[in-house]
Design a protein around this motif. Structure first.
Motif, PDB file in Angstrom:
ATOM      1  N   GLY A 282      -1.082  -5.462  -6.574  1.00  0.00           N
ATOM      2  CA  GLY A 282      -0.367  -6.186  -5.518  1.00  0.00           C
ATOM      3  C   GLY A 282       0.905  -5.473  -5.130  1.00  0.00           C
ATOM      4  O   GLY A 282       1.895  -5.523  -5.854  1.00  0.00           O
ATOM      5  N   GLY A 283       0.854  -4.785  -3.994  1.00  0.00           N
ATOM      6  CA  GLY A 283       2.052  -4.153  -3.455  1.00  0.00           C
ATOM      7  C   GLY A 283       2.270  -2.730  -3.906  1.00  0.00           C
ATOM      8  O   GLY A 283       3.244  -2.089  -3.501  1.00  0.00           O
ATOM      9  N   VAL A 284       1.378  -2.189  -4.724  1.00  0.00           N
ATOM     10  CA  VAL A 284       1.618  -0.855  -5.287  1.00  0.00           C
ATOM     11  C   VAL A 284       1.217   0.241  -4.283  1.00  0.00           C
ATOM     12  O   VAL A 284       0.106   0.235  -3.770  1.00  0.00           O
TER      13      VAL A 284
ATOM     14  N   ALA B 298      -3.719  -8.330 -13.191  1.00  0.00           N
ATOM     15  CA  ALA B 298      -2.732  -9.329 -12.767  1.00  0.00           C
ATOM     16  C   ALA B 298      -2.358  -9.010 -11.328  1.00  0.00           C
ATOM     17  O   ALA B 298      -1.641  -8.051 -11.057  1.00  0.00           O
ATOM     18  N   GLN B 299      -2.901  -9.797 -10.411  1.00  0.00           N
ATOM     19  CA  GLN B 299      -2.731  -9.477  -8.989  1.00  0.00           C
ATOM     20  C   GLN B 299      -1.703 -10.408  -8.345  1.00  0.00           C
ATOM     21  O   GLN B 299      -1.903 -11.617  -8.241  1.00  0.00           O
ATOM     22  N   GLY B 300      -0.587  -9.835  -7.941  1.00  0.00           N
ATOM     23  CA  GLY B 300       0.485 -10.603  -7.324  1.00  0.00           C
ATOM     24  C   GLY B 300       0.229 -10.889  -5.860  1.00  0.00           C
ATOM     25  O   GLY B 300      -0.664 -10.310  -5.225  1.00  0.00           O
TER      26      GLY B 300
ATOM     27  N   VAL C 125     -17.685  -1.546 -10.093  1.00  0.00           N
ATOM     28  CA  VAL C 125     -18.154  -2.391  -8.991  1.00  0.00           C
ATOM     29  C   VAL C 125     -17.488  -3.752  -9.130  1.00  0.00           C
ATOM     30  O   VAL C 125     -17.195  -4.190 -10.240  1.00  0.00           O
ATOM     31  N   ASP C 126     -17.224  -4.385  -8.012  1.00  0.00           N
ATOM     32  CA  ASP C 126     -16.553  -5.690  -8.010  1.00  0.00           C
ATOM     33  C   ASP C 126     -17.396  -6.683  -7.223  1.00  0.00           C
ATOM     34  O   ASP C 126     -17.847  -6.395  -6.115  1.00  0.00           O
ATOM     35  N   LEU C 127     -17.615  -7.861  -7.821  1.00  0.00           N
ATOM     36  CA  LEU C 127     -18.256  -8.971  -7.110  1.00  0.00           C
ATOM     37  C   LEU C 127     -17.305 -10.161  -7.127  1.00  0.00           C
ATOM     38  O   LEU C 127     -16.626 -10.392  -8.131  1.00  0.00           O
TER      39      LEU C 127
ATOM     40  N   THR D 163      -5.302  -0.997  -7.245  1.00  0.00           N
ATOM     41  CA  THR D 163      -4.794  -0.890  -5.878  1.00  0.00           C
ATOM     42  C   THR D 163      -5.910  -1.076  -4.847  1.00  0.00           C
ATOM     43  O   THR D 163      -7.074  -0.829  -5.153  1.00  0.00           O
ATOM     44  N   GLY D 164      -5.535  -1.514  -3.652  1.00  0.00           N
ATOM     45  CA  GLY D 164      -6.537  -1.691  -2.603  1.00  0.00           C
ATOM     46  C   GLY D 164      -6.051  -1.193  -1.251  1.00  0.00           C
ATOM     47  O   GLY D 164      -6.635  -0.289  -0.643  1.00  0.00           O
ATOM     48  N   THR D 165      -4.929  -1.760  -0.806  1.00  0.00           N
ATOM     49  CA  THR D 165      -4.456  -1.467   0.553  1.00  0.00           C
ATOM     50  C   THR D 165      -4.237   0.027   0.783  1.00  0.00           C
ATOM     51  O   THR D 165      -4.571   0.559   1.851  1.00  0.00           O
ATOM     52  N   MET D 166      -3.682   0.712  -0.216  1.00  0.00           N
ATOM     53  CA  MET D 166      -3.270   2.107   0.016  1.00  0.00           C
ATOM     54  C   MET D 166      -4.432   3.032   0.376  1.00  0.00           C
ATOM     55  O   MET D 166      -4.227   4.079   0.975  1.00  0.00           O
TER      56      MET D 166
HETATM   57  C1  LIG Z   1      -9.393  -4.837   2.579  1.00  0.00           C
HETATM   58  C2  LIG Z   1      -9.383  -5.402   1.197  1.00  0.00           C
HETATM   59  C3  LIG Z   1     -10.499  -6.090   0.735  1.00  0.00           C
HETATM   60  C4  LIG Z   1     -10.516  -6.601  -0.558  1.00  0.00           C
HETATM   61  N1  LIG Z   1     -11.645  -7.234  -1.013  1.00  0.00           N
HETATM   62  C5  LIG Z   1     -11.722  -7.600  -2.323  1.00  0.00           C
HETATM   63  C6  LIG Z   1     -12.945  -8.084  -2.878  1.00  0.00           C
HETATM   64  O1  LIG Z   1     -13.966  -8.183  -2.204  1.00  0.00           O
HETATM   65  N2  LIG Z   1     -12.951  -8.402  -4.205  1.00  0.00           N
HETATM   66  C7  LIG Z   1     -11.832  -8.278  -4.995  1.00  0.00           C
HETATM   67  O2  LIG Z   1     -11.891  -8.573  -6.198  1.00  0.00           O
HETATM   68  N3  LIG Z   1     -10.668  -7.825  -4.490  1.00  0.00           N
HETATM   69  C8  LIG Z   1     -10.586  -7.478  -3.186  1.00  0.00           C
HETATM   70  N4  LIG Z   1      -9.415  -6.974  -2.692  1.00  0.00           N
HETATM   71  C9  LIG Z   1      -8.225  -6.936  -3.562  1.00  0.00           C
HETATM   72  C10 LIG Z   1      -8.167  -5.652  -4.391  1.00  0.00           C
HETATM   73  O3  LIG Z   1      -9.149  -5.674  -5.395  1.00  0.00           O
HETATM   74  C11 LIG Z   1      -6.794  -5.479  -5.055  1.00  0.00           C
HETATM   75  O4  LIG Z   1      -6.605  -6.458  -6.050  1.00  0.00           O
HETATM   76  C12 LIG Z   1      -5.628  -5.545  -4.108  1.00  0.00           C
HETATM   77  O5  LIG Z   1      -5.897  -4.796  -2.957  1.00  0.00           O
HETATM   78  C13 LIG Z   1      -4.365  -5.015  -4.788  1.00  0.00           C
HETATM   79  O6  LIG Z   1      -3.243  -5.157  -3.991  1.00  0.00           O
HETATM   80  P1  LIG Z   1      -2.816  -4.114  -2.836  1.00  0.00           P
HETATM   81  O7  LIG Z   1      -3.697  -4.438  -1.696  1.00  0.00           O
HETATM   82  O8  LIG Z   1      -1.401  -4.447  -2.595  1.00  0.00           O
HETATM   83  O9  LIG Z   1      -3.030  -2.727  -3.376  1.00  0.00           O
HETATM   84  C14 LIG Z   1      -9.371  -6.450  -1.399  1.00  0.00           C
HETATM   85  C15 LIG Z   1      -8.253  -5.784  -0.910  1.00  0.00           C
HETATM   86  C16 LIG Z   1      -8.251  -5.254   0.362  1.00  0.00           C
HETATM   87  C17 LIG Z   1      -7.026  -4.527   0.835  1.00  0.00           C
END
Ligand SMILES: Cc1cc2nc3c(=O)[nH]c(=O)nc-3n(C[C@H](O)[C@H](O)[C@H](O)COP(=O)(O)O)c2cc1C
Length: 373
Positions: free
Chosen positions: A225-227, A191-193, A75-77, A246-249
């Protein structure tokens, strides 16, 4: 396409063994089904709970547990320092300048945006230490395996989570933030770019990760970041990371897309890596999102400078909610990173992970000396 039954040992890094996961893929999502699917496909899903009420967090973490059984999930806050003490909207509203109010009124008029039926995602409650403490309590009482801090990692919460047997992580976007993350005692640093979706810094992933790896010593690091490909996973390992975050994917996975507005899914599928922009107009902090009329409006020379968090949240929260609810063409948008350029079709999470791991295995193969002769 054949799928790997298990990761080759080089891809099953120490952090995988520690967490008991098959693949070094950490997947962040605001969607329960997606989080569970990532965990069930051998990665680890992380639920973004920062905009959820404490009682919702309790119920949702329990639901994810039901969906994943004994497999680990996180879980992330987002716990930024210097937020107001109380969850009081009127106290924040009193400080919003007239210029900003007029700008919002003008958008409502020009785009003919009807009111929302309720508060928006950013105005359901005000980010405050009061609500953060209750959210933290819900997390600590749960059996979630990993607790990640999005912005800022409060030592007391990291300590408490560790005592309860949870792994802890901090997301950082600059080598300057390593010290405070390590002082907080986290088990894992992300490490988030700058390429990343949502709140992000200024340094590119390829430049950031080796610096953070060097500064973190024995503390494992994940590259974010970008993966969006297996080749990038292998590159992350080559830079000294133990996996990718990862997030976006996941936004265009079948599981997630089912819970997003169809216009947003279309926008994500059509966007290239050049179609994202960093703006403070969403939350007051730098956030990467798909470029849209929303970001363009705030880029206009006559637009006011966005306010700080949480003032900007309050200024735009209801309007953003109305834009989503009424699907206002031109203004509807999503946070997303540059890896949106890899999001070209809607596919199940398990397929995305299988293909990514297969590509990573192949990329590892091309690095063997025999293939270079
Ligand atoms: C729609 C979206 C919402 C996000 N919301 C959060 C968040 O609430 N908390 C957080 O720590 N990171 C958040 N992130 C960042 C992700 O945890 C992650 O670090 C990031 O998506 C990685 O890069 P990428 O989007 O290129 O995969 C979010 C990312 C996206 C795409």
């Amino acid at each position: 396409m054949p799928t790997p039954s298990s990761s080759p040992s080089a891809l099953r890094t120490p952090i995988c063994l520690r967490l008991g996961i098959e693949h070094p893929i950490f997947g962040f999502a605001h969607d329960i089904a997606t989080v569970a699917a990532i965990t069930n496909a051998g990665g680890i899903g992380i639920y973004g709970a920062t905009r959820r009420f404490p009682h919702e967090i309790r119920a949702e973490l329990a639901e994810i547990r039901r969906l994943v059984g004994d497999r680990p999930f996180g879980v992330d806050l987002v716990l930024p320092p210097n937020m107001p003490e109380h969850n009081s909207r009127s106290a924040i509203e009193a400080h919003i300048p007239d210029e900003h109010r007029s700008f919002i009124d003008d958008l409502v008029e020009r785009y003919e945006i009807p009111p929302a039926s309720g508060p928006g995602m950013r105005t359901r409650f005000i980010r405050s230490t009061e609500i953060e403490q209750e959210q933290l309590q819900a997390v600590m009482e749960s059996d979630v395996n990993l607790f990640a801090c999005g912005i800022g990692a409060p030592k007391a919460s990291v300590d408490e989570a560790k005592e309860l047997g949870k792994m802890t992580a901090a997301l950082i976007g600059s080598p300057r933030h390593v010290r405070s993350a390590l002082d907080a005692g986290v088990d894992l640093v992300v490490a988030q770019g700058t390429e990343a979706g949502a709140h992000t810094g200024a340094i590119g992933t390829f430049t950031l990760v080796p610096q953070i790896v060097d500064a973190c010593g024995d503390i494992p690091v994940l590259a974010a970041g970008g993966v969006g490909t297996g080749r990038q996973l292998v590159a992350a390992l080559a830079m000294g990371a133990q996996g990718v975050w990862t997030g976006t994917m996941w936004l265009t996975s079948t599981e997630h897309a089912d819970h997003l507005h169809p216009s947003v899914v279309r926008q994500l599928l059509n966007a290239s890596s050049a179609d994202t922009i960093i703006t403070r107009s969403e939350s007051g902090k730098t956030m990467r999102q798909v470029r849209s009329g929303w970001s363009d409006e705030w880029e206009r020379p006559e637009a006011p400078v966005p306010l700080k968090m949480p003032y900007q949240d309050v200024l735009v929260g209801d309007l953003l909610g109305a834009i989503e609810e009424h699907d206002i063409e031109g203004l509807i948008h999503s946070a997303a990173g540059q890896s949106v350029g890899f999001c070209n079709e809607v596919r199940p999470v398990a397929t995305i992970i299988d293909e990514l791991m297969l590509e990573a295995s192949r990329a590892m193969g091309t690095l063997q000396p025999s293939s270079m002769e």
